[in-house]
Design a protein around this motif. Sequence first.
Motif, PDB file in Angstrom:
ATOM      1  N   PRO B 510       0.278  -9.344  67.769  1.00  0.00           N
ATOM      2  CA  PRO B 510       0.638  -9.950  66.496  1.00  0.00           C
ATOM      3  C   PRO B 510       1.733  -9.152  65.783  1.00  0.00           C
ATOM      4  N   ILE B 511       2.324  -9.774  64.808  1.00  0.00           N
ATOM      5  CA  ILE B 511       3.234  -9.101  63.914  1.00  0.00           C
ATOM      6  C   ILE B 511       2.447  -8.019  63.170  1.00  0.00           C
ATOM      7  N   ALA B 512       3.094  -6.860  62.961  1.00  0.00           N
ATOM      8  CA  ALA B 512       2.431  -5.771  62.230  1.00  0.00           C
ATOM      9  C   ALA B 512       2.545  -6.071  60.746  1.00  0.00           C
ATOM     10  N   ALA B 513       1.634  -6.877  60.247  1.00  0.00           N
ATOM     11  CA  ALA B 513       1.683  -7.312  58.855  1.00  0.00           C
ATOM     12  C   ALA B 513       0.318  -7.851  58.483  1.00  0.00           C
ATOM     13  N   GLY B 514       0.094  -7.973  57.195  1.00  0.00           N
ATOM     14  CA  GLY B 514      -1.144  -8.579  56.728  1.00  0.00           C
ATOM     15  C   GLY B 514      -2.367  -7.701  56.935  1.00  0.00           C
ATOM     16  N   SER B 515      -2.170  -6.404  57.086  1.00  0.00           N
ATOM     17  CA  SER B 515      -3.283  -5.463  57.311  1.00  0.00           C
ATOM     18  C   SER B 515      -4.090  -5.846  58.541  1.00  0.00           C
ATOM     19  N   GLN B 516      -3.398  -6.252  59.609  1.00  0.00           N
ATOM     20  CA  GLN B 516      -4.153  -6.776  60.754  1.00  0.00           C
ATOM     21  C   GLN B 516      -4.018  -5.979  62.044  1.00  0.00           C
ATOM     22  N   THR B 517      -3.196  -4.926  62.090  1.00  0.00           N
ATOM     23  CA  THR B 517      -2.941  -4.314  63.390  1.00  0.00           C
ATOM     24  C   THR B 517      -4.222  -3.797  64.035  1.00  0.00           C
ATOM     25  N   THR B 518      -4.895  -2.870  63.373  1.00  0.00           N
ATOM     26  CA  THR B 518      -6.133  -2.336  63.943  1.00  0.00           C
ATOM     27  C   THR B 518      -7.172  -3.441  64.084  1.00  0.00           C
ATOM     28  N   TYR B 519      -7.244  -4.275  63.057  1.00  0.00           N
ATOM     29  CA  TYR B 519      -8.257  -5.337  63.021  1.00  0.00           C
ATOM     30  C   TYR B 519      -8.100  -6.301  64.195  1.00  0.00           C
ATOM     31  N   SER B 520      -6.851  -6.689  64.482  1.00  0.00           N
ATOM     32  CA  SER B 520      -6.632  -7.688  65.532  1.00  0.00           C
ATOM     33  C   SER B 520      -6.569  -7.079  66.925  1.00  0.00           C
ATOM     34  N   ILE B 521      -6.022  -5.855  67.018  1.00  0.00           N
ATOM     35  CA  ILE B 521      -5.741  -5.298  68.358  1.00  0.00           C
ATOM     36  C   ILE B 521      -6.819  -4.323  68.821  1.00  0.00           C
ATOM     37  N   GLY B 522      -7.546  -3.769  67.858  1.00  0.00           N
ATOM     38  CA  GLY B 522      -8.512  -2.721  68.203  1.00  0.00           C
ATOM     39  C   GLY B 522      -9.444  -3.147  69.330  1.00  0.00           C
ATOM     40  N   GLY B 523      -9.935  -4.362  69.258  1.00  0.00           N
ATOM     41  CA  GLY B 523     -10.871  -4.848  70.277  1.00  0.00           C
ATOM     42  C   GLY B 523     -10.225  -4.952  71.644  1.00  0.00           C
ATOM     43  N   ALA B 524      -8.966  -5.389  71.670  1.00  0.00           N
ATOM     44  CA  ALA B 524      -8.250  -5.522  72.942  1.00  0.00           C
ATOM     45  C   ALA B 524      -8.033  -4.158  73.566  1.00  0.00           C
ATOM     46  N   VAL B 525      -7.678  -3.179  72.739  1.00  0.00           N
ATOM     47  CA  VAL B 525      -7.437  -1.820  73.239  1.00  0.00           C
ATOM     48  C   VAL B 525      -8.740  -1.223  73.778  1.00  0.00           C
ATOM     49  N   GLN B 526      -9.807  -1.452  73.024  1.00  0.00           N
ATOM     50  CA  GLN B 526     -11.102  -0.923  73.453  1.00  0.00           C
ATOM     51  C   GLN B 526     -11.514  -1.552  74.792  1.00  0.00           C
ATOM     52  N   GLU B 527     -11.330  -2.863  74.879  1.00  0.00           N
ATOM     53  CA  GLU B 527     -11.715  -3.560  76.108  1.00  0.00           C
ATOM     54  C   GLU B 527     -10.864  -3.098  77.301  1.00  0.00           C
ATOM     55  N   ALA B 528      -9.579  -2.866  77.053  1.00  0.00           N
ATOM     56  CA  ALA B 528      -8.688  -2.405  78.126  1.00  0.00           C
ATOM     57  C   ALA B 528      -9.098  -1.020  78.608  1.00  0.00           C
ATOM     58  N   ALA B 529      -9.451  -0.148  77.677  1.00  0.00           N
ATOM     59  CA  ALA B 529      -9.836   1.215  78.053  1.00  0.00           C
ATOM     60  C   ALA B 529     -11.167   1.205  78.808  1.00  0.00           C
ATOM     61  N   LEU B 530     -12.096   0.354  78.354  1.00  0.00           N
ATOM     62  CA  LEU B 530     -13.388   0.255  79.054  1.00  0.00           C
ATOM     63  C   LEU B 530     -13.201  -0.291  80.469  1.00  0.00           C
ATOM     64  N   GLU B 531     -12.306  -1.251  80.593  1.00  0.00           N
ATOM     65  CA  GLU B 531     -12.054  -1.834  81.907  1.00  0.00           C
ATOM     66  C   GLU B 531     -11.368  -0.812  82.826  1.00  0.00           C
ATOM     67  N   ALA B 532     -10.478  -0.019  82.272  1.00  0.00           N
ATOM     68  CA  ALA B 532      -9.824   1.036  83.063  1.00  0.00           C
ATOM     69  C   ALA B 532     -10.874   2.053  83.520  1.00  0.00           C
ATOM     70  N   ARG B 533     -11.792   2.345  82.616  1.00  0.00           N
ATOM     71  CA  ARG B 533     -12.867   3.278  82.965  1.00  0.00           C
ATOM     72  C   ARG B 533     -13.722   2.690  84.108  1.00  0.00           C
ATOM     73  N   ARG B 534     -14.032   1.393  83.966  1.00  0.00           N
ATOM     74  CA  ARG B 534     -14.844   0.746  85.008  1.00  0.00           C
ATOM     75  C   ARG B 534     -14.142   0.819  86.366  1.00  0.00           C
ATOM     76  N   GLN B 535     -12.843   0.561  86.347  1.00  0.00           N
ATOM     77  CA  GLN B 535     -12.079   0.601  87.614  1.00  0.00           C
ATOM     78  C   GLN B 535     -12.028   2.025  88.172  1.00  0.00           C
ATOM     79  N   LEU B 536     -11.893   2.988  87.283  1.00  0.00           N
ATOM     80  CA  LEU B 536     -11.847   4.391  87.728  1.00  0.00           C
ATOM     81  C   LEU B 536     -13.189   4.784  88.354  1.00  0.00           C
ATOM     82  N   LEU B 537     -14.256   4.400  87.679  1.00  0.00           N
ATOM     83  CA  LEU B 537     -15.574   4.755  88.187  1.00  0.00           C
ATOM     84  C   LEU B 537     -15.877   4.045  89.503  1.00  0.00           C
TER      85      LEU B 537
END
Lengths: 289, 748
Positions: B510-537
């Motif tokens: 999303p556009i970095a506006a409306g106080s949404q960056t962490t709110y909108s992307i945080g979940g995607a980043v968390q999911e990506a890191a968890l998935e990377a961890r799963r693949q590593l394990l």
Amino acid sequence: MEFLQPTTWTEALEMKAAHPEALPIAGGTDVMVEINFDRQRPAAVIDLTKVAELEEWGTENGMLRVGAGVTYSRIIEELGGRLPGLAMASRTVGSPQIRNRGTVGGNLGSASPAGDAHPPLLSSGALVELASASGSRRVPVREFFVGPKRNAMRNDELIAAFLVEPTRGPEQFSKVGTRNAMVIAVCSFAIALDVERKRVGTGIGSAGPTPLAAIDAEEFMAGVLDESGLWERPADVDPNAVARFGELVAAAARPIDDVRGTAAYRRHALAVLARRTFTWAWDERRRSA
Amino acid sequence: MSLVGRGQRRLEGADKVAGVTRYTADLEMAGLLHVQIVLSPLPAARIRSIDTTGAAAAPGVVGVFTGADLRSNANGPDKPLAVDRVFYGGQAVAAVVAISESAAADAAALVEVDLEPIPAVTDAEAAMREGAPQVLDTVAETSEEDAAVHGAATAAESEPVERPPNVTAVASFKRGNVAKALAGADVVIKQRYRLAGVHHSPMEPHVAIARPEADGGVTIWAPTQGPFALREDVAKTLGVPAYKVRVVPMPVGGGFGGKVILLEVLLSMLALKVGRPVRLALTRQQEFIVGHPAPGAAFDLELGAKKDGKLVALRVKYHYDNGATSGWHAGITGSFLGGTYQIANFELTGYEVATNKTPVDAYRGPGAPQAYFALESAIDELALQLDMDPIELRLLNASKEGDPSADKSPWPRIAMVECLEEAARHPLYKAAVGPGEGVGVAVGSWGGARTPAAAGCRVEPDGTLSIVIGTPDVSGATTGLAMIAADAFGVSADKVRIQTGETDVAPHGPIAAGSQTTYSIGGAVQEAALEARRQLLEIATDELEAAPEDLEISDGRVSVRGVPDRFVEITRLVAASTEFMGRHKPIHASGRSAVLSASPQFTVQIARVRTDPETGAFQLTGYAAIQDVGKAINPPEVEGQIHGGAAQALGRALGEQLAFDGDGQLRTGSFLDYELPTADQLPDIDVRLIEIPSPFGPLGAKGVGEPPAIPGPAALANALARATGTRLREVPIDRSALVKERTGARTG
């Protein structure tokens, strides 16, 4: 644009004689703003920062002679005790970076009604030393400002120095601004009490086409102090006289309305500044007497 | 131990402090040409002719272009270069392309523009009078899309009411019977409140580079808050598929809503014309008249209450001064006016007004500082009139979970009450006031934005994580995202790099506006890191012959829980999945999120002032910001956002204003005259975080950036009113209005 860079005072004066249209530049805190805003496109500039003579100060027949290139920072550090009013004003100039670059000579050259150095120079009766290849002259600062951003210099002249007597009594400076730094003052006021000659000096900034002295106010207050023998035996000054002093200072101003404030507000604020600075100066006089 | 909630230094901060961050203006590029634009000096004019021959013949000039050379379907004021008509002072009418910035500037001065002045109107009220000059050729409808990207859904209904001249849209919210309720009120506050237009004043003025590409598209380097939004806009204008416009997001030197798109369409067209990369970097003076600012606004407000403080009616007629555009603030404003307090009867009518000034755009909390200056000033006036504690009055009427908001939808879990209760306990609020002192409070809120987002993650050969997102960092948010990823994966935050990818390869963000960056992307980043961890394990499982649930990651190793000597280095696992003849699939993770509901955020700010009644001067002596952030991912960064936001909002009251003269010329177009707040005007800002977790946001987080930039003007005006007895209903504050005439002769 031609860029001239003399390294001696004689060379600077010769260059100015040969290029009377050349705009002198010292700290550049005014000139560069004008150029960046495209308000001026000078055909030539003379950079005076390599002229060592301009950065000197000394005494001459009891007067301080301060080179035009002495910065506000040096006025504060080196001359604060002898020129307290000018030092107070210098402390309010811009920011530390601007005080390190800006000079009193440059302030005089720009002759802005808002120049912070002007009120204390007016209140202490300074002289401006102008020089050209054919000689030099000293102009009382009260005759130096002739119009908005215009001064008494001929176009073959440069500002060599200003001369002022070391303090002969309390001095004060105060200004009103929408913020306290990095802004042009709404109005400013300087006062100098000359205890030896029993004179009151004033200077008004940002409230007229030029910096101004409030001569009626000066004479009035000197008279009040004289009549009551207060110069010799400092005591309370009649509050009505102080109020009247403020009114006379306000009356001497010729302010306009602009983004920063109305003419009426400037007059009002000047009266307040005049009363306050007089009171501070007089309290100091009473403490020291 | 979890990193989230503990302090983490900004990962990109040291580079910025040391001056090694490369901004757009620092880029070098082979064959780069420079653009200078020629601006209209008049606010409204017909273009008789533009003579470019002198400029074209000037040294170093590659080309000189006018609106006739650039095809565009945009509305008149939005065309890359004006065609036939000028709509505002500062509109670009010609562009010079030359081999250096100075050659372009010198040649631009030789372009002869012959303009025929036509009647202009630069004041919104004058623009609404019968017979006012028509500012826009066609009245475009309010773009809901614009409003939506910057925050709250507007939910405004356009009413078939009679529109005064130059009103491009009307936002309208109604509930109950206002006339009757006002007539039955014990107290009515009826006042007018005004705010000047202001400018974002980013440290970095607008700048962009566009390079033509062989496929007919362009590559754009720009400090944009919205690479994907920019890509789509440029592609639409050029008539090429979006993928042919590649946006390289550069570090943003201050955006605040003003840096999404401005110069890029013009530069893309010029680049395609001259066949070489072109750059335009605005000067500070240009930034003031070319950069789209925030609108001024005026509110005629009537607020009725019963003796006990219960609000019964609110009628507000208000308007926005939008410059030469249709505007979209009024609907957002109405949502705050009608929803903050529970008022059974309201009638809110907001006009969007076009004037011959630079078109406005979003600025941190668009529509909110304006709404809350009016509303919170009026509430304070009411408290004084009722002789009630201003916080008590607010608590009595505050909206809570389940209460209807302005558009009738129920409020989710909000924390206005908690913020007010914390304010009531704050020492700045409770401490006694001396002569000339005053304490003011004001509420602010922001609806919050949300946009689907994705993130990609891979593990580097040294065992660190590289996460790619599509949203630039305008606020330090990526450090918080790194903390989320680090916690999810099992490394420290400094082992995570968050990069904003080029639009060619980055996941959608999303556009970095409306106080949404962490709110909108945080979940995607968390999911990506968890998935990377799963693949590593998964790889480690094979290497260590252990079940994934028995493995743990720490100190750069994967080890079998309880058997510390059975481990494998992460670097080894990465190698095993990337090397020639390797046996494992490479780690290539992605995460996605679509937060389905916004989490509105509330704040209360407290201002303490000391005033000088003789000169009208005043000093803020204390300031506090209490804010519900859901969950502070990186608390020091949250506090930093709140400090910055509070300072920006206070600037609107302390001196910032876009003031125009009668000829439509900006009088405050430089930092000499446009008075940003300075350090000496701002006291320490005490931040108190309230953490009522969001049920939707990542780890309970809510948006943070907008709310602190909202209540300041009202908090300060309320403090001054209580200190001096003088109510200032207009910002920036006119200090002369605070002067108390002396009653007797008295020194000092």
